[in-house]
Design an enzyme around this catalytic site. Sequence first.
Site: not given
Ligand code: GNR
Ligand code: NI
Length: 167
Positions: A46, A51, A91-92, A133-134, A137
């Site tokens: 995601g 980001q 998270c990236l 999660h997104e 952000h």
């Molecule tokens: O790549 C991602 N893997 C992930 C694994 C578990 C829960 C959430 C994520 S999102 C993350 C990519 C990211 O940072 N999205 O904002």
């Molecule tokens: Ni993230």
Amino acid sequence: MAKLEILHFPDPRLRNRALPVAQVDDTVRKLVDDMLETMYDAPGIGLAATQVNVALRVITIDVSDARDEPLVLINPELLATDGDIETEEGCLSVPGVYDNVRRASRIRVRALGRNGEPFEREAEDLLAVCIQHEMDHLEGKLFVDYLSQLKRSRIQKRALKAQRQAS
Ligand code: GNR
Ligand code: NI
């Protein structure tokens, strides 16, 4: 398409609240396509516009194993949540950090798609976790905010040191 640069914690720009997209036009579609390329290249499941330093409510997701099921959510709204699930998240924007976060296991979300079409869908398990999660952000919230203050300050210390050494 173009690959975009991903901001890293504790960059203060990750704390900005994103604004709703007023109209899904070619500029927004270009952003979506660049975000998809950036997400697939990373690789991540995601990506939120926050980001890549764009303060708009745009999310790309693909939780499929084959990486061939892109999902685009513009101006997403959480309509309902149910159950709970604990997942080891990453998270990236916080590279190298993985820890458990508890979230709703089933959600219903409303959003606009890549062509501005409204849709609603239900999601569960990893897809539900990823959408939450997104959406965090877009509010300037990171998964490390759910961890203890001690863990977060250790993560921040390590991130600042890594950034010093990289520059
Ligand atoms: O790549 C991602 N893997 C992930 C694994 C578990 C829960 C959430 C994520 S999102 C993350 C990519 C990211 O940072 N999205 O904002
Ligand atoms: Ni993230």
